[in-house]
Write a protein that holds these residues in place. Structure first.
Motif, short mmCIF file in Angstrom:
data_model
loop_
_atom_site.label_atom_id
_atom_site.label_comp_id
_atom_site.label_asym_id
_atom_site.label_seq_id
_atom_site.Cartn_x
_atom_site.Cartn_y
_atom_site.Cartn_z
N LYS A 3 0.84 -1.19 0.00
CA LYS A 3 0.00 0.00 0.00
C LYS A 3 0.88 1.25 0.00
O LYS A 3 2.09 1.17 0.15
CB LYS A 3 -0.91 0.00 1.23
N GLY A 4 0.21 2.39 -0.13
CA GLY A 4 0.94 3.65 -0.16
C GLY A 4 1.34 4.12 1.23
O GLY A 4 1.13 3.44 2.24
N ASP A 7 5.65 -5.05 4.36
CA ASP A 7 4.85 -5.72 3.35
C ASP A 7 5.78 -6.20 2.24
O ASP A 7 7.01 -6.22 2.42
CB ASP A 7 3.75 -4.80 2.81
N GLU A 8 5.23 -6.58 1.10
CA GLU A 8 6.06 -7.16 0.05
C GLU A 8 6.91 -6.12 -0.68
O GLU A 8 7.81 -6.49 -1.44
CB GLU A 8 5.19 -7.93 -0.94
N THR A 16 1.77 4.59 -5.96
CA THR A 16 1.95 4.02 -4.62
C THR A 16 3.41 3.71 -4.37
O THR A 16 3.97 4.00 -3.30
CB THR A 16 1.10 2.75 -4.49
N PHE A 17 4.06 3.11 -5.36
CA PHE A 17 5.49 2.80 -5.25
C PHE A 17 6.31 4.06 -5.06
O PHE A 17 7.21 4.12 -4.19
CB PHE A 17 5.93 2.05 -6.50
N ARG A 68 6.08 5.49 -1.47
CA ARG A 68 6.85 4.71 -0.51
C ARG A 68 8.35 4.83 -0.76
O ARG A 68 9.16 4.78 0.17
CB ARG A 68 6.42 3.24 -0.57
N LEU A 69 8.72 4.97 -2.01
CA LEU A 69 10.14 5.08 -2.37
C LEU A 69 10.72 6.41 -1.91
O LEU A 69 11.81 6.46 -1.32
CB LEU A 69 10.29 4.96 -3.89
N GLN A 70 10.01 7.50 -2.14
CA GLN A 70 10.61 8.82 -2.00
C GLN A 70 10.40 9.48 -0.64
O GLN A 70 11.28 10.20 -0.16
CB GLN A 70 10.05 9.76 -3.08
N PHE A 71 9.25 9.25 -0.01
CA PHE A 71 8.95 10.02 1.20
C PHE A 71 9.97 9.81 2.33
O PHE A 71 10.35 10.78 2.99
CB PHE A 71 7.53 9.73 1.69
N PRO A 72 10.44 8.60 2.58
CA PRO A 72 11.43 8.45 3.65
C PRO A 72 12.73 9.24 3.41
O PRO A 72 13.43 9.59 4.37
CB PRO A 72 11.71 6.94 3.68
#
Length: 219
Positions: A46-47, A69-70, A101-102, A105-109
């Protein structure tokens, strides 16, 4: 040199986005890079959950999403990559939902709230974006796609490094146009693909050579 490619299309085999990504990876391999293609749609994820764990002062790791998650092992693999390329069709004027969604999750951290110009990603690496779409080039401005392309490209550039964009327009959607609704002439589509899609794939290959050799420049 390790180049990771991400397919944001639900179609895995020999359609437009995957074909472009495969040519990109062939280009990267031609200059000695190790490559891997990851299909996003089969993964269960998920996002961003807006938990802000990645922004806490007492976080155990910087730049790591805490959701398990996966997608988590994929994000971990990205930390060791030397270049990234994301491929997606355009659905309703944007990336596919899976791709968006990817990208969340990829960029925000890695987004540094104290200094947006100073990414938390540990180094600078080149990135690429491939968009495939049904509309012809003449409709790009009318549909407002340019701002969408640039928004995503510039976000990748901010978090990771120099980012380059490759577009494939007026792509074929169906294997048999007689079976589905369409507002395009099937013969014109076939003629365009015969004349142009090979050139699009060549540009994807050339993108791969630049990703694999780290020669992409900031736009």
């Amino acid at each position: 040199m390790k180049v990771l490619a991400f397919n944001g299309s639900p179609r895995k085999k020999k359609w437009n986005t995957v074909t472009m990504l495969e040519h990109t990876l062939e280009g990267a391999k031609s200059v000695g890079a190790e490559v891997e293609l990851i299909h996003l749609y089969p993964l269960d994820f998920k996002g961003c959950a807006s938990c802000f764990a990645c922004k806490r002062h007492d976080r155990k790791q910087t730049g790591v999403c805490v959701l398990k998650d996966e997608l988590a092992p994929v994000l971990e693999k990205i930390r060791d990559a030397d270049a990234l390329v994301v491929g997606t069709p355009v659905y309703f004027g944007s990336e596919t939902a899976c791709t968006r969604t990817f990208l969340e999750r990829l960029q925000f951290p890695y987004l540094n709230y104290q200094n947006y110009a100073d990414s938390h990603f540990p180094r600078r690496i080149p990135t690429g974006l491939i968009y495939t779409m049904n509309i012809p080039e003449s409709m790009i401005e009318q549909m407002g796609y340019e701002s969408m392309f640039e928004r995503t490209r510039s976000n990748l550039e901010r978090q990771f490094g120099a980012s380059e964009l490759v577009l494939a327009m007026n792509t074929t959607q169906y294997d048999d146009y007689d079976k589905y609704e369409t507002g395009f002439d099937k013969d014109e589509k076939a003629q365009y693909r015969e004349a142009v899609f090979g050139k699009d794939c060549r540009r994807a290959f050339e993108l791969g050579t630049r990703l694999g050799s780290g020669t992409i420049e900031t736009q």
